[in-house]
Design an enzyme around this catalytic site. Structure first.
Site, PDB file in Angstrom:
ATOM      1  N   GLY A  53      25.457  30.010  41.284  1.00  0.00           N
ATOM      2  CA  GLY A  53      25.147  29.204  40.101  1.00  0.00           C
ATOM      3  C   GLY A  53      24.750  29.974  38.851  1.00  0.00           C
ATOM      4  O   GLY A  53      24.204  29.380  37.927  1.00  0.00           O
ATOM      5  N   TRP A  55      26.696  31.225  36.500  1.00  0.00           N
ATOM      6  CA  TRP A  55      27.451  30.749  35.327  1.00  0.00           C
ATOM      7  C   TRP A  55      26.902  29.391  34.889  1.00  0.00           C
ATOM      8  O   TRP A  55      26.791  29.116  33.705  1.00  0.00           O
ATOM      9  CB  TRP A  55      28.945  30.656  35.656  1.00  0.00           C
ATOM     10  CG  TRP A  55      29.653  31.979  35.595  1.00  0.00           C
ATOM     11  CD1 TRP A  55      29.063  33.209  35.712  1.00  0.00           C
ATOM     12  CD2 TRP A  55      31.046  32.225  35.367  1.00  0.00           C
ATOM     13  NE1 TRP A  55      30.014  34.191  35.589  1.00  0.00           N
ATOM     14  CE2 TRP A  55      31.234  33.623  35.384  1.00  0.00           C
ATOM     15  CE3 TRP A  55      32.145  31.401  35.175  1.00  0.00           C
ATOM     16  CZ2 TRP A  55      32.491  34.211  35.203  1.00  0.00           C
ATOM     17  CZ3 TRP A  55      33.399  31.987  34.997  1.00  0.00           C
ATOM     18  CH2 TRP A  55      33.568  33.380  35.003  1.00  0.00           C
ATOM     19  N   ASP A 117      31.667  23.774  44.168  1.00  0.00           N
ATOM     20  CA  ASP A 117      31.852  24.914  45.079  1.00  0.00           C
ATOM     21  C   ASP A 117      31.989  24.418  46.512  1.00  0.00           C
ATOM     22  O   ASP A 117      31.505  23.331  46.849  1.00  0.00           O
ATOM     23  CB  ASP A 117      30.670  25.893  44.984  1.00  0.00           C
ATOM     24  CG  ASP A 117      31.053  27.289  45.494  1.00  0.00           C
ATOM     25  OD1 ASP A 117      31.217  28.196  44.662  1.00  0.00           O
ATOM     26  OD2 ASP A 117      31.196  27.472  46.721  1.00  0.00           O
ATOM     27  N   ASP A 133      36.302  21.413  47.763  1.00  0.00           N
ATOM     28  CA  ASP A 133      37.314  22.476  47.732  1.00  0.00           C
ATOM     29  C   ASP A 133      38.194  22.260  46.505  1.00  0.00           C
ATOM     30  O   ASP A 133      38.779  21.182  46.341  1.00  0.00           O
ATOM     31  CB  ASP A 133      38.139  22.355  49.025  1.00  0.00           C
ATOM     32  CG  ASP A 133      39.186  23.442  49.145  1.00  0.00           C
ATOM     33  OD1 ASP A 133      39.445  24.148  48.150  1.00  0.00           O
ATOM     34  OD2 ASP A 133      39.740  23.576  50.251  1.00  0.00           O
ATOM     35  N   ASP A 169      35.247  31.135  38.483  1.00  0.00           N
ATOM     36  CA  ASP A 169      34.948  32.502  38.936  1.00  0.00           C
ATOM     37  C   ASP A 169      35.336  32.611  40.406  1.00  0.00           C
ATOM     38  O   ASP A 169      34.745  33.356  41.175  1.00  0.00           O
ATOM     39  CB  ASP A 169      33.440  32.746  38.748  1.00  0.00           C
ATOM     40  CG  ASP A 169      33.060  34.205  38.886  1.00  0.00           C
ATOM     41  OD1 ASP A 169      33.951  35.064  38.771  1.00  0.00           O
ATOM     42  OD2 ASP A 169      31.870  34.480  39.129  1.00  0.00           O
ATOM     43  N   LYS A 209      38.906  33.897  36.740  1.00  0.00           N
ATOM     44  CA  LYS A 209      38.972  35.250  37.289  1.00  0.00           C
ATOM     45  C   LYS A 209      40.387  35.530  37.804  1.00  0.00           C
ATOM     46  O   LYS A 209      41.017  34.671  38.406  1.00  0.00           O
ATOM     47  CB  LYS A 209      37.981  35.369  38.457  1.00  0.00           C
ATOM     48  CG  LYS A 209      37.758  36.823  38.866  1.00  0.00           C
ATOM     49  CD  LYS A 209      37.284  37.033  40.273  1.00  0.00           C
ATOM     50  CE  LYS A 209      36.037  36.400  40.739  1.00  0.00           C
ATOM     51  NZ  LYS A 209      34.855  37.211  40.560  1.00  0.00           N
TER      52      LYS A 209
END
Ligand code: SAM
Length: 377
Positions: A53, A55, A117, A133, A169, A209
């Site tokens: 967490g 970000w 997440d 997911d 990310d 990312k």
């Protein structure tokens, strides 16, 4: 490896604990923002692959609390100090000083942040967390509903396009098999992009990312079909020795006639669209993208790739290093004072994938079990 040796090896790991960030990744987002002014005008954000967490913490502190960090905070501090000095010298009046102070703390109105997440995430004030997911298409309606529970229409799964910024990310558990890791990472990126296409406002931004591996230009080209500007950013807090970087995409613009199909999401897999004749995309320098966009009779846009023979036409996103040169070098080892105390992590993982292994190890009495001695060095 002990905590203190990681402290020495990684300045950002240490700094994150000192400044209260849940992970060192916080600095990556802060440095990307410094370079691209990412949060300018932004109030609605989806943070994908968000645990533990850090970000989301950055989002919360900048958007909800109105704090500033990094270079921007430093510049504001300089300006404020100059004002205060001028005021002390009788040059500036009180109300201007008050004005200056407000610059540092500017909470925004109507902020909505949703964090997603696979892992459970410890709560953060003002942030809605969803355990899901991102590769599952059913996650999208859950996000839209969390953003706007009142306007969301569960019959049509329609929540409009209410988001200014999607950040991701995402990283899979690394196997060490390079090609496999890069493939899974690319799948996460496409899942994030598919999701962004469903929720972003026109003009919205997308940051994700990537691993700069072979054929990364295919990904850049695909992104350029949806965003006016695509950069590849490498924050100083991301190790130079790592392939990790971030695509920073601005100016979301859905290609005319392009139909989003949750059953056939965008990706590098077998669902790649068929070759057809069509218009080629040129960038400012006149290079033709490897990817072509074809509008068919029924108005559906098909995205496709050129063959490998056209390597000279590959388009590489401009590479931008982010973060001040004066900032810590994430590949360097720093000497620390002997009396320095190593801090505990701000937020230990709630349900790490290695939790079961740790429990088993504890039950067996440590790393080498109760009866076995550690091997001699
Ligand atoms: N940005 C985070 C922060 O600042 O704390 C760190 C993210 S961590 C590098 C990568 C995260 O990706 C992990 O928490 C992992 O659970 C998540 N992840 C991996 N695959 C995922 C998936 N398919 N859906 C949702 N999250 C996923």
């Amino acid at each position: 490896m002990g905590k203190s040796s990681k402290d020495k090896r990684d300045a950002y790991y240490r700094l994150a604990k000192e400044q209260g960030w849940r992970a060192r990744s916080a600095f990556k987002l802060i440095q990307i923002d410094e370079q691209f002014n990412l949060f300018d005008g932004v109030t609605r954000v989806v943070d994908l692959c968000a645990a533990p967490g850090s970000w989301s913490q950055v989002l919360s502190r900048i958007l909800i609390k109105g704090e500033s960090f990094g270079r921007r905070a430093w510049e504001e501090k300089q300006r404020r100090e100059r004002r205060i000095a001028a005021e002390a010298a009788g040059v500036i009046q009180d109300e201007i000083h008050q004005d200056e102070l407000e610059i540092t703390l500017k909470p925004r109105e109507g902020v909505k942040i949703v964090a997603v997440d696979l892992q459970p995430m410890s709560p953060l004030d003002g942030i809605t967390t969803i355990k899901a997911d991102i590769t599952n298409p059913l996650t999208i309606p859950r996000i839209l509903q969390a953003l706007d529970p009142e306007t969301y229409n569960s019959d049509t799964s329609d929540g409009g396009h209410p988001v200014d910024l999607v950040i991701s990310d995402g990283a899979p558990d690394v196997t060490g098999l390079h090609d496999l890791d890069i493939y899974v990472q690319a799948q996460l990126l496409f899942a994030a992009l598919n999701l962004a296409l469903r929720v972003l406002k026109p003009g919205g931004k997308f940051v994700a990312k990537i691993f700069r591996a072979k054929d990364i230009d295919l990904i850049y080209a695909q992104l350029r079909c949806f965003f006016e500007i695509v950069h590849c950013a490498k924050p100083r807090s991301s190790r130079a020795s790592s392939l990790e970087a971030f695509v920073v995409c601005e100016g979301f613009n859905m290609p005319k006639g392009y139909r989003l199909d949750p059953e056939k999401p965008l990706g590098l897999g077998a669902n790649r669209p068929q070759r057809d004749e069509g218009e080629s995309l040129k960038d400012k320098e006149g290079f033709v993208d490897r990817q072509r966009r074809t509008v068919k009779d029924d108005g559906v846009t098909i995205l496709e790739f050129e063959s490998d023979e056209e390597d000279e036409n590959r388009w590489i996103a401009p590479f931008v290093a982010c973060g001040d040169l004066s900032a810590f070098d994430s590949d360097a080892t720093y000497h620390l004072p002997k009396d320095r105390v190593s801090l505990d992590p701000v937020q230990p993982p709630t349900a790490p994938p290695y939790k079961r292994a740790l429990e088993l190890r504890r039950q067996q009495g440590g790393l080498y079990g109760k009866t076995t001695k550690a091997p001699a060095k």
